[in-house]
Each structure stands twice: as structure tokens, then as C-alpha cells.
Design a protein around this motif. Sequence first.
Motif, PDB file in Angstrom:
ATOM      1  N   MET A   8       0.966  -1.071  -0.056  1.00  0.00           N
ATOM      2  CA  MET A   8      -0.132   0.079   0.072  1.00  0.00           C
ATOM      3  C   MET A   8       0.682   1.330   0.042  1.00  0.00           C
ATOM      4  O   MET A   8       0.453   2.118  -0.727  1.00  0.00           O
ATOM      5  N   PHE A  12       0.963   3.964  -2.862  1.00  0.00           N
ATOM      6  CA  PHE A  12       0.817   5.607  -2.690  1.00  0.00           C
ATOM      7  C   PHE A  12       1.834   6.382  -3.059  1.00  0.00           C
ATOM      8  O   PHE A  12       1.461   7.355  -3.223  1.00  0.00           O
ATOM      9  N   TYR A  19      -3.802   4.672  -6.761  1.00  0.00           N
ATOM     10  CA  TYR A  19      -4.004   4.639  -5.287  1.00  0.00           C
ATOM     11  C   TYR A  19      -5.184   5.239  -4.787  1.00  0.00           C
ATOM     12  O   TYR A  19      -6.159   4.539  -4.229  1.00  0.00           O
ATOM     13  N   VAL A  23      -8.133   2.816  -3.285  1.00  0.00           N
ATOM     14  CA  VAL A  23      -8.251   2.814  -1.675  1.00  0.00           C
ATOM     15  C   VAL A  23      -9.741   2.715  -1.132  1.00  0.00           C
ATOM     16  O   VAL A  23     -10.056   2.355  -0.409  1.00  0.00           O
ATOM     17  N   MET A  27     -11.116  -0.700   0.406  1.00  0.00           N
ATOM     18  CA  MET A  27     -11.303  -0.455   1.901  1.00  0.00           C
ATOM     19  C   MET A  27     -12.832  -0.945   2.190  1.00  0.00           C
ATOM     20  O   MET A  27     -13.085  -1.398   3.464  1.00  0.00           O
TER      21      MET A  27
END
Length: 85
Positions: A8, A12, A19, A23, A27
Motif C-alpha cells: 500500500m 501511494f 491509489y 483505496v 477499504m
Amino acid sequence: MGRLNAVMRFGFTVLPGVYDLLVGPLMRRAGLCDRPVAPHDGIVFTPNPAGESVRGGWLPDLSQVVRSVGGMGATVGSAVRRRPG
């Protein structure tokens, strides 16, 4: 997160636009759950020292990183010196 955190962080840093696109959906699908939680004081008013530590696996141990980088430098340096030329 643990080991996945390194991936991750890489994403990023190297591909921030990708990203940002991924994300949120990732998530929602993998990082959050829809189970209700009973009201509680949380960690602000009732800390959990046993579950909180400085080295929790999120980042590598700095001394280990320094040793491995130092070892790589010596290996590369000796390989360069041995190069025929």
C-alpha cells in the motif's frame, strides 16, 4: 494490514492517482465490516496498553534495515572491485 502495508505504501508513493481510485472501494470491501458495534469508550478514554506498541509490524525494525542496507553496499562494492577491466 501488516505485510500488505508495504504494498500500500509503495502504491501511494509511486502511483498516487491509481491509489486514490482503488483505496475507497478496497477499504469498503476488505477493510471495513457492516456489523454494528455496541457503544464504548474507545481507546481515547480507556486505552489498551497491551494492544498498543511502538513496534507492531507496520514498519520494519530500523536497525535491521540499516544492517541490510549496509550489507548490500558492501556486496555491491566488492562486486564492482572484482569486475575485470
